[in-house]
Design an enzyme around this catalytic site. Structure first.
Site, PDB file in Angstrom:
ATOM      1  N   PRO L   9      50.910  56.058  50.361  1.00 47.50           N
ATOM      2  CA  PRO L   9      50.276  54.790  50.026  1.00 47.50           C
ATOM      3  C   PRO L   9      51.256  53.627  49.871  1.00 47.50           C
ATOM      4  O   PRO L   9      52.324  53.778  49.276  1.00 47.50           O
ATOM      5  CB  PRO L   9      49.573  55.084  48.702  1.00 47.50           C
ATOM      6  CG  PRO L   9      50.267  56.259  48.129  1.00 47.50           C
ATOM      7  CD  PRO L   9      50.704  57.070  49.312  1.00 47.50           C
ATOM      8  N   ARG L  17      56.626  43.461  50.222  1.00 45.13           N
ATOM      9  CA  ARG L  17      56.474  43.523  48.766  1.00 45.13           C
ATOM     10  C   ARG L  17      57.803  43.801  48.059  1.00 45.13           C
ATOM     11  O   ARG L  17      58.826  44.005  48.700  1.00 45.13           O
ATOM     12  CB  ARG L  17      55.461  44.598  48.385  1.00 45.13           C
ATOM     13  CG  ARG L  17      55.966  45.993  48.630  1.00 45.13           C
ATOM     14  CD  ARG L  17      55.261  46.995  47.718  1.00 45.13           C
ATOM     15  NE  ARG L  17      55.371  48.325  48.290  1.00 45.13           N
ATOM     16  CZ  ARG L  17      55.216  49.456  47.593  1.00 45.13           C
ATOM     17  NH1 ARG L  17      54.939  49.402  46.314  1.00 45.13           N
ATOM     18  NH2 ARG L  17      55.347  50.624  48.171  1.00 45.13           N
ATOM     19  N   TYR L  22      62.547  48.149  47.361  1.00 42.24           N
ATOM     20  CA  TYR L  22      62.365  48.854  48.626  1.00 42.24           C
ATOM     21  C   TYR L  22      63.063  48.218  49.820  1.00 42.24           C
ATOM     22  O   TYR L  22      62.951  48.707  50.938  1.00 42.24           O
ATOM     23  CB  TYR L  22      60.870  48.950  48.948  1.00 42.24           C
ATOM     24  CG  TYR L  22      60.062  49.555  47.846  1.00 42.24           C
ATOM     25  CD1 TYR L  22      60.172  50.922  47.555  1.00 42.24           C
ATOM     26  CD2 TYR L  22      59.225  48.773  47.081  1.00 42.24           C
ATOM     27  CE1 TYR L  22      59.433  51.467  46.519  1.00 42.24           C
ATOM     28  CE2 TYR L  22      58.489  49.315  46.048  1.00 42.24           C
ATOM     29  CZ  TYR L  22      58.590  50.661  45.772  1.00 42.24           C
ATOM     30  OH  TYR L  22      57.866  51.194  44.763  1.00 42.24           O
ATOM     31  N   ASN L  71      57.291  60.880  52.901  1.00 42.31           N
ATOM     32  CA  ASN L  71      57.476  59.988  51.758  1.00 42.31           C
ATOM     33  C   ASN L  71      56.117  59.853  51.093  1.00 42.31           C
ATOM     34  O   ASN L  71      55.301  59.025  51.488  1.00 42.31           O
ATOM     35  CB  ASN L  71      57.980  58.610  52.208  1.00 42.31           C
ATOM     36  CG  ASN L  71      58.111  57.672  51.023  1.00 42.31           C
ATOM     37  OD1 ASN L  71      57.719  58.005  49.893  1.00 42.31           O
ATOM     38  ND2 ASN L  71      58.659  56.489  51.249  1.00 42.31           N
ATOM     39  N   ALA L  74      53.678  56.945  45.741  1.00 48.02           N
ATOM     40  CA  ALA L  74      53.101  57.171  44.410  1.00 48.02           C
ATOM     41  C   ALA L  74      52.443  58.540  44.272  1.00 48.02           C
ATOM     42  O   ALA L  74      52.364  59.076  43.163  1.00 48.02           O
ATOM     43  CB  ALA L  74      52.079  56.082  44.099  1.00 48.02           C
ATOM     44  N   GLU L  95      61.257  65.756  51.451  1.00 50.55           N
ATOM     45  CA  GLU L  95      60.672  64.604  50.756  1.00 50.55           C
ATOM     46  C   GLU L  95      61.699  63.484  50.674  1.00 50.55           C
ATOM     47  O   GLU L  95      62.849  63.722  50.287  1.00 50.55           O
ATOM     48  CB  GLU L  95      60.269  65.029  49.328  1.00 50.55           C
ATOM     49  CG  GLU L  95      59.581  63.916  48.539  1.00 50.55           C
ATOM     50  CD  GLU L  95      59.292  64.308  47.086  1.00 50.55           C
ATOM     51  OE1 GLU L  95      59.667  65.434  46.678  1.00 50.55           O
ATOM     52  OE2 GLU L  95      58.713  63.491  46.365  1.00 50.55           O
ATOM     53  N   HIS L  97      62.429  59.233  49.466  1.00 48.49           N
ATOM     54  CA  HIS L  97      61.995  58.043  48.734  1.00 48.49           C
ATOM     55  C   HIS L  97      62.944  56.895  49.041  1.00 48.49           C
ATOM     56  O   HIS L  97      64.165  57.097  49.091  1.00 48.49           O
ATOM     57  CB  HIS L  97      61.995  58.305  47.227  1.00 48.49           C
ATOM     58  CG  HIS L  97      60.894  59.202  46.793  1.00 48.49           C
ATOM     59  ND1 HIS L  97      59.616  58.760  46.600  1.00 48.49           N
ATOM     60  CD2 HIS L  97      60.871  60.533  46.561  1.00 48.49           C
ATOM     61  CE1 HIS L  97      58.852  59.778  46.239  1.00 48.49           C
ATOM     62  NE2 HIS L  97      59.579  60.870  46.213  1.00 48.49           N
ATOM     63  N   ARG L 104      63.699  54.249  37.804  1.00 46.97           N
ATOM     64  CA  ARG L 104      62.496  53.447  37.573  1.00 46.97           C
ATOM     65  C   ARG L 104      61.676  54.001  36.396  1.00 46.97           C
ATOM     66  O   ARG L 104      62.227  54.674  35.548  1.00 46.97           O
ATOM     67  CB  ARG L 104      61.671  53.417  38.865  1.00 46.97           C
ATOM     68  CG  ARG L 104      62.499  52.834  40.050  1.00 46.97           C
ATOM     69  CD  ARG L 104      61.690  52.707  41.313  1.00 46.97           C
ATOM     70  NE  ARG L 104      60.576  51.779  41.115  1.00 46.97           N
ATOM     71  CZ  ARG L 104      59.505  51.702  41.922  1.00 46.97           C
ATOM     72  NH1 ARG L 104      59.434  52.525  42.960  1.00 46.97           N
ATOM     73  NH2 ARG L 104      58.544  50.848  41.681  1.00 46.97           N
TER      74      ARG L 104
END
Lengths: 145, 145, 145, 145, 145, 145, 145, 145, 145, 145, 145, 145
Positions: L9, L17, L22, L71, L74, L95, L97, L104
């Site tokens: 997502p 954003r 990111y 990835n 969330a 996986e 990120h 965070r």
């Protein structure tokens, strides 16, 4: 009397995956077993499976059956939305699990969905569905009778 | 095939207490229902109830049956000793609960006993025993057959 | 009116052990004090003590008295079964403790039994029983009257 | 012998609010009952109520009585300052509660104040004060005698 | 330069209570010691003590001094409001404690107030105030200088 | 009188790192400030810094001074061994921190070392050492005097 | 219809402090805005602010208005007594917060007061009061109408 | 000198169950080994095993031996009552476990019973009893000698 | 057969510190006792003590003995690295503690090291080493024999 | 100015389910009320409802409106993805809830979504949307103006 | 460009221990692989390994390289001091782990060190270092370029 | 060899954003970088992105590739269903990120998905994918070769 059998995420992969937990029966084989028992119990069944939380909720809202036999799989442990969906309709539900959820990871011991159901059956493989179907039919008869 | 039905604390008071949780059947009535189903399934049953954790453990150790149908009641949530007792014998067990344990106090959601059993059935009143008996007989047949 | 006084584990050792917590009165001496007050209040009392959780539950089930004055001792903090036993009968109960449970180990601050009782009295040594007897008799009269 | 009866926040609203928890007696009626019993026990009583944590602490510091009967109400669960105030004077205290604190919200099960008191009595409505007064008078006599 | 010394609940009882924790000096004696050091450091001091959380907040809002030396006592552990009060004024604050808060009850290890202060000094009895005064004066000079 | 100043991990990097937390003074500059104040107070000081938990413990065991001024830095939050080392000698210790530990990460709020010390001073940058030296000297004099 | 607007600790400092959280309006300016809207809605308003938990409780007990618009500020997170005060009167209340409590410290996410109110509005600065006033008036009308 | 060896729940099943945790010796074989060592150490031993918490407490109360060697098994983790029973007599106790309790389920790491004993020995199979017997005899001699 | 005896932080201070917890024997005296028993058991022993976690790990890596008797002291509760070191060699280890770790601070009840060892012995002072030596030698013989 | 009204799972069932929590208005009726107010406020509104977390995220990404009024329903408590979606666009959002989330199950007190919004409004039934619309329009005007 | 490769406790035992978690390569073999890739990438590498937390911190402080590739092993989960050491220098760091830390004990899921690094790579055996070297070189080039 | 790249997502919003977390690359740009590296490594890649948990599970079930680079964004922190989906196929997964999840919010430190993958790479922005692709290809070759 009509019963909707609802299966959650990854149940479509049954018989193809981690067979130590879930046995080697495919979803189709389980559905046949359910259909057979349903015939014996004189109830109609229809089947629904989705990997999407939202589609499961849609299915719960839209069903016109007399009861729901639901294996929310992983969503049992994370979905408040499915719990609320069951509460939002007046149709009784029984929660089933193939594996014994208490014998696995800590985070699988908890079910958000269970309190919205009549009861929960876990650990008997495909048998959990058959027991659940009996329990559900019995419950509906009890309320009607 | 012989099955031992083991009931834990306060189950002897059934039908006399908090009927909103447990229904209005007495233990004797439930036992009759179990006996009837056992006859249909062609298995023998004997019955044991005790309010003492130690006596329940003794019963588990001494039984010569092929399976145990156990409602540990409140001891489900506190007794590691009963869990160990079930693990100490080679007889399969099914845990049953009259009420839906997920719909009650937080401390009733957890079961120490469940991981030592094949599976757990909760929420169907007296029906939980009948479903459990079916599940247990099916399991034993599956292992024998 | 008849009151059953129920004492849990290790209370039979009173006066012989850790006197800084529990005082130097024996259980017999406390029972005498209770009997004296009972005479004044015109109620009958009988006494029960056991170190076994199961026997305490049996006693609760079998009593034919009008009220129970119970010191569950260590079982207060671990026994859901005794809580359920009290809930399973229609006889009012008062929980008492010799020592101030809030002034001791963290795990003694909590009581599983208290919510099934009318109220709880702790910290007054033998006096806790006398206060509890008064409270119980008052409560029963209030309901009868 | 003189006893100060100290009531915490919202106790002035008794008889006007949530009567299922606290009964329908007003604070004035409870005070009369306490006065009557005090007369029987031959002790003087004075009464203090405040909704302010600070004023309750001031009262504890300034009292010249031989004992304190205190219902800290909601401050039981949040006030370390009142606990410290009781510890800062050499006057014995008994904590009382109208309702059974173990039968309500989780956050009401805990008392910061209790460890600074001789003991705690909860659940007997207005009766908690009367039992507390007896306990306190008995305690003071015991120490004097 | 002017410093306000603010003391929280029960500090007025110093020298009269639990002397193992707080030493045997009264608040008046401590204030004298502070005044003496203030004279040496050429700063003015005024003193405020209250058992009321609200009055302490009022005092913080209304002070016209250059710094605050505050012993919030029990309110350190429970008062978010005092923390916010300090944040709401532009006057630097130093938190002091007579006793070593890490050597007492678990719930005294935490301070809501500390993050709104420059720093915290605990464990040196009356000395904590003198060290705090030095720290505060040094800090203000540092900012002015 | 002799004082050992003990600094833990990363303190040797002072003035070179994260200056928003720790200020821009180097360890050498801080040591000079300590030496100056020591001269004023008529005490001898020696200095020790190590990034090794074991060497800090060795230092504590071997010191022949009359007091220890210790900034355990990150080891405050993780080292039970340093706490035990301080307890194993009869020399008083004061814990100091450059930054306000309550204003940083949650895991820095806790100190294993503090309960073995007289007290703790945090948040005043290099000033924390000077205040700590005063506190320590005062404490030793108080015990001798 | 009359509404009492109750403000808790530090709200009197609005416009003078941490303006990133609370905006730059003073309490007087907010009150004017509320009065203006009240005039439009044809309701009377009176205003109360206190930094004292006890005085806020007194205000709640004594008000003769038809509704309460309350910003408990820091007391939201710590005061069970204010929650009980609202429950003790039969006047509906709406809780408002200037800042978004979920976007700040973890301990500000929780509100003891909210369950005793109709609802909660947070994050809209002075606007939270105006929305709250509308909500409250609407609610009262709904019940009357 | 006489030692009582007390074994808790399921120990009677030793050699018949989960042999990966507990080894393949039966309780009778372990008792023989203990008897042999006892003869060497010139002490008498008697043996007690029960699956009942209450009977174990009774045994502790009634023993007239000089020391207790106790394997509380699963009750180690749940029984405050057995802990209190050991505290209630003046006879020293040593807790032993066949398996390494730290290498198993999280809930087996904790022992309520241990703080009431001199020490604890776990992980050496039948050897734990022999080591425990030596430790206990040594301790008693140390106190007598 | 050769055994390495490894002692962690502060054990070098034995007999000089907190004698209520650890007894008054020095490390040298304990080592002598171990040597004596080793002679009886016909095994060689060498001794290592360090206050440094890293040196203890080095020692574990480099030892050529047949077994390790280790008292990790405070590092038991904080060192995952020592646990991993023991797992990284094929030499069996026994963990010992002088004091009863369950009878002290909560954070001393837990051992990171224990799961990498055969078993744990705590509470018998110097005797813990002697028992541990016996257990270790027995274990090695059992595996060899 | 255009506002998108986004409703999460089960909101389509409004007026048909648990009316004690959510009132008896259907989603269509609520939408009409919103449209009416929007007309008064001179803003356009469009409506979106989905039971799917993914579709709600898609909607947030794709909207070209000036603000979002969002009732994430059960997803408030479980969806980090929706929180991130709101953060990923530059359009202000207001979270609304029909029921008072603080007055329901513990797990409904928390909102993952709220910190990404301007503020939150809960407890006013359909009124929550109307208040939220006002707040949102006001906020957008404030930023534009 | 120069990179320092830092390995924490027990990494020197690689290829000799628990090969199911870490593979069968020795540290020397891994270092050769790193050197080879470094040559390809045209960067210099030097290697450091220590079992001592303090020496690792010393190494971090003293390195004159352009980047650090660090496998803190067990210290990842316990060392705030290493985290602070990395923050105290201006050299970028990448954390690597041989095994998948999320697939092991709960206490290995957490890393104190990671937040001070650019990123973390775990689960690829020796490959984790090679990936980490690439990531680090890329990062440094990105900042220089 | 074929690799499926799966993005969860909000990844479709990349470059639009929160660029501090990111980076400023769009998903298309990242995909180009992956394609380029894939060409170098001689593997085929196809790309999938969805904001729906269910569609991601469908994709995992239906892929016929040799490896998955995922990835979950969330959903890493909330989706047990995606974890089970990966376990249900026999295709290895890595996986990745973009941001350093340990740097965070607390709730982003945990990954339900990671234990079902070979390993995890986080913190290197677009580089995380490139590293992950290398790791995955290497892993598949290692198993084939």
């Amino acid at each position: 009397m009509k019963i909707t059998v609802i299966n959650g995420p990854n149940i479509n992969m049954l018989g193809k995956r981690e067979t130590n937990y879930y046995g080697d029966k495919t979803l189709e084989q389980i559905n046949s077993m359910i259909s057979e028992l349903a015939a014996v119990l004189c109830v109609k069944v229809d089947f629904f499976q989705s990997n999407s939380e939202g589609e499961i909720i849609d299915c719960i809202h839209n069903t016109d059956s007399d009861g729901m036999l639901i294996n929310p799989a992983a969503y049992s442990h994370t979905s408040i939305a499915i719990r609320d969906a069951i509460s939002s309709v007046t149709i009784p539900a029984v929660e089933v699990h193939l594996s014994n959820i208490f014998g696995r990871d800590e985070f699988r011991h908890h079910s958000y969905v269970a309190p919205a159901c009549i009861g929960q059956i876990s650990g008997f493989g495909a048998g959990s569905y058959l027991l659940g179907l009996r329990a559900l039919v019995e419950h509906i008869k009890g309320k009607k009778g």
